[in-house]
Design a protein around this motif. Structure first.
Motif, PDB file in Angstrom:
ATOM      1  N   GLU A 159       0.802  -1.220   0.000  1.00  0.00           N
ATOM      2  CA  GLU A 159       0.000   0.000   0.000  1.00  0.00           C
ATOM      3  C   GLU A 159       0.837   1.273   0.000  1.00  0.00           C
ATOM      4  OE1 GLU A 159      -2.675  -0.196   3.265  1.00  0.00           O
ATOM      5  OE2 GLU A 159      -3.782  -1.892   2.441  1.00  0.00           O
ATOM      6  N   LEU A 160       2.104   1.208   0.380  1.00  0.00           N
ATOM      7  CA  LEU A 160       2.931   2.416   0.455  1.00  0.00           C
ATOM      8  C   LEU A 160       3.034   3.162  -0.876  1.00  0.00           C
ATOM      9  CD1 LEU A 160       5.791   1.317   2.866  1.00  0.00           C
ATOM     10  CD2 LEU A 160       3.970   2.952   3.308  1.00  0.00           C
ATOM     11  N   PRO A 161       3.429   2.519  -1.986  1.00  0.00           N
ATOM     12  CA  PRO A 161       3.488   3.281  -3.240  1.00  0.00           C
ATOM     13  C   PRO A 161       2.113   3.621  -3.780  1.00  0.00           C
ATOM     14  CG  PRO A 161       4.140   1.007  -3.625  1.00  0.00           C
ATOM     15  CD  PRO A 161       3.966   1.179  -2.147  1.00  0.00           C
ATOM     16  N   SER A 219      -0.434   4.624  -2.094  1.00  0.00           N
ATOM     17  CA  SER A 219      -1.009   5.774  -1.396  1.00  0.00           C
ATOM     18  C   SER A 219      -0.551   7.098  -1.993  1.00  0.00           C
ATOM     19  CB  SER A 219      -0.652   5.719   0.082  1.00  0.00           C
ATOM     20  OG  SER A 219       0.745   5.847   0.253  1.00  0.00           O
ATOM     21  N   CYS A 220       0.523   7.098  -2.770  1.00  0.00           N
ATOM     22  CA  CYS A 220       1.053   8.334  -3.359  1.00  0.00           C
ATOM     23  C   CYS A 220       0.632   8.522  -4.815  1.00  0.00           C
ATOM     24  CB  CYS A 220       2.575   8.337  -3.293  1.00  0.00           C
ATOM     25  SG  CYS A 220       3.208   8.263  -1.624  1.00  0.00           S
ATOM     26  N   MET A 221      -0.140   7.617  -5.353  1.00  0.00           N
ATOM     27  CA  MET A 221      -0.466   7.701  -6.779  1.00  0.00           C
ATOM     28  C   MET A 221      -1.315   8.918  -7.129  1.00  0.00           C
ATOM     29  SD  MET A 221      -0.948   3.793  -8.022  1.00  0.00           S
ATOM     30  CE  MET A 221      -1.416   4.332  -9.642  1.00  0.00           C
ATOM     31  N   HIS A 222      -2.083   9.441  -6.185  1.00  0.00           N
ATOM     32  CA  HIS A 222      -2.954  10.578  -6.480  1.00  0.00           C
ATOM     33  C   HIS A 222      -2.209  11.915  -6.436  1.00  0.00           C
ATOM     34  CE1 HIS A 222      -2.880  10.490  -2.115  1.00  0.00           C
ATOM     35  NE2 HIS A 222      -3.209  11.768  -2.152  1.00  0.00           N
ATOM     36  N   VAL A 223      -0.962  11.951  -5.965  1.00  0.00           N
ATOM     37  CA  VAL A 223      -0.176  13.181  -5.883  1.00  0.00           C
ATOM     38  C   VAL A 223       0.339  13.532  -7.272  1.00  0.00           C
ATOM     39  CG1 VAL A 223       1.857  14.266  -4.865  1.00  0.00           C
ATOM     40  CG2 VAL A 223       0.490  12.659  -3.521  1.00  0.00           C
ATOM     41  N   GLU A 224       0.049  14.754  -7.708  1.00  0.00           N
ATOM     42  CA  GLU A 224       0.484  15.177  -9.037  1.00  0.00           C
ATOM     43  C   GLU A 224       1.778  15.975  -8.906  1.00  0.00           C
ATOM     44  OE1 GLU A 224      -1.097  17.836 -12.792  1.00  0.00           O
ATOM     45  OE2 GLU A 224      -2.505  17.068 -11.320  1.00  0.00           O
ATOM     46  N   TYR A 225       2.760  15.589  -9.679  1.00  0.00           N
ATOM     47  CA  TYR A 225       4.047  16.269  -9.678  1.00  0.00           C
ATOM     48  C   TYR A 225       4.174  17.112 -10.939  1.00  0.00           C
ATOM     49  CZ  TYR A 225       5.262  13.196  -5.854  1.00  0.00           C
ATOM     50  OH  TYR A 225       5.286  12.578  -4.661  1.00  0.00           O
TER      51      TYR A 225
END
Length: 62
Positions: free
Chosen positions: A42-44, A46-52
């Motif tokens: 789940e760690l990676p 959980s960051c999928m929605h963050v837009e860079y």
């Protein structure tokens, strides 16, 4: 002493170092429980929605 003495010495030292006995370390394999494996998975995700930013200057200009 000849001109190639340092080269021959380094080659002998290299081969001697490569043939020395090693102390093998026997480590146990990592064992995960199902809950630990799910937490790591789940760690990676959980960051999928963050837009860079797509361009570097978008971060440097701020």
């Amino acid at each position: 002493m000849t001109k190639n003495s340092p080269t021959i010495f380094l080659l002998i030292l290299l081969f001697w170092g490569c043939n020395s006995p090693t102390n093998e370390i026997h480590e146990e394999p990592i064992r995960l429980t199902l809950s630990e494996a799910n937490r790591l998975a789940e760690l990676p995700l959980s960051c999928m929605h963050v837009e860079y930013p797509n361009k570097l200057n978008q971060t440097l200009a701020d």
